[in-house]
Design a protein around this motif. Structure first.
Motif, PDB file in Angstrom:
ATOM      1  N   ARG A  60       0.832  -1.209   0.000  1.00 19.52           N
ATOM      2  CA  ARG A  60       0.000   0.000   0.000  1.00 19.52           C
ATOM      3  C   ARG A  60       0.861   1.251   0.000  1.00 19.52           C
ATOM      4  NH1 ARG A  60      -5.815  -0.259   2.017  1.00 19.52           N
ATOM      5  NH2 ARG A  60      -6.379  -2.359   1.424  1.00 19.52           N
ATOM      6  N   ARG A  61       1.973   1.200   0.689  1.00 19.21           N
ATOM      7  CA  ARG A  61       2.861   2.365   0.775  1.00 19.21           C
ATOM      8  C   ARG A  61       3.601   2.586  -0.552  1.00 19.21           C
ATOM      9  NH1 ARG A  61       6.599   0.550   4.377  1.00 19.21           N
ATOM     10  NH2 ARG A  61       7.854  -0.088   2.605  1.00 19.21           N
ATOM     11  N   ASP A  62       4.232   1.535  -1.057  1.00 16.40           N
ATOM     12  CA  ASP A  62       5.107   1.656  -2.223  1.00 16.40           C
ATOM     13  C   ASP A  62       4.369   1.516  -3.552  1.00 16.40           C
ATOM     14  OD1 ASP A  62       7.081   1.830  -0.284  1.00 16.40           O
ATOM     15  OD2 ASP A  62       7.718  -0.256  -0.536  1.00 16.40           O
ATOM     16  N   GLY A  63       3.316   0.744  -3.567  1.00 19.61           N
ATOM     17  CA  GLY A  63       2.563   0.509  -4.792  1.00 19.61           C
ATOM     18  C   GLY A  63       3.297  -0.390  -5.771  1.00 19.61           C
ATOM     19  N   GLN A  64       2.632  -0.710  -6.861  1.00 17.51           N
ATOM     20  CA  GLN A  64       3.200  -1.548  -7.911  1.00 17.51           C
ATOM     21  C   GLN A  64       2.295  -1.469  -9.139  1.00 17.51           C
ATOM     22  OE1 GLN A  64       2.630  -5.939  -6.959  1.00 17.51           O
ATOM     23  NE2 GLN A  64       2.005  -4.970  -5.035  1.00 17.51           N
ATOM     24  N   GLU A  65       2.770  -2.009 -10.236  1.00 15.69           N
ATOM     25  CA  GLU A  65       1.977  -2.015 -11.458  1.00 15.69           C
ATOM     26  C   GLU A  65       1.021  -3.204 -11.472  1.00 15.69           C
ATOM     27  OE1 GLU A  65       4.663  -1.858 -14.808  1.00 15.69           O
ATOM     28  OE2 GLU A  65       4.572   0.336 -14.784  1.00 15.69           O
TER      29      GLU A  65
END
Length: 130
Positions: A25-30
């Motif tokens: 949730r903090r860093d995210g991703q594709e």
């Protein structure tokens, strides 16, 4: 009898912050989204008018906003949100949504993780009237 034709939108890649873990949730991703819409396209073919079909550019924008929007824990939930939004267009009779999470936090080597859901307009009608 009108047969269902298909519009496919595949490989829509959007950055989002979905996942069970805090770092996701903090860093995210594709995330990569594939859509298979079932709808009659006979009228659009006859009229040659984009107003008689689903504008896939607008569809891509709508789906991208969902993926980039409010985080959820599960890609199953994300897929359902996408299906619900797409089925707001009554011309679309069926949809298959596949959400790919190729950077899922899995210790083993893998190529992709994906969830596919299949929904129909009549299911949505029953859901919203309940």
């Amino acid at each position: 009898m009108d047969f269902l034709d298909e519009i496919l939108l595949t490989g829509l890649t959007v950055f989002g912050h979905h996942g069970v873990f805090d770092f996701e949730r903090r860093d995210g991703q594709e995330f990569t989204i594939d859509l298979r819409l079932g709808l009659p396209l006979k009228q659009a073919a006859a009229s040659d008018d984009v107003a008689d079909t689903v504008h896939y550019g607008e569809l891509a924008d709508k789906v991208a906003a969902i993926v980039a929007g409010e985080p959820v824990d599960l890609i199953e939930t994300l897929a359902q949100r996408i299906a619900d939004a797409v089925l707001e267009d009554a011309r679309i009779k069926t949809i298959t949504v596949t959400v790919h999470k190729p950077q899922a936090p899995i210790e083993q080597r893998f190529a992709d993780v994906a969830v596919s859901i299949h929904r129909a307009q009549q299911e949505r009608a029953a859901w919203t009237s309940a």
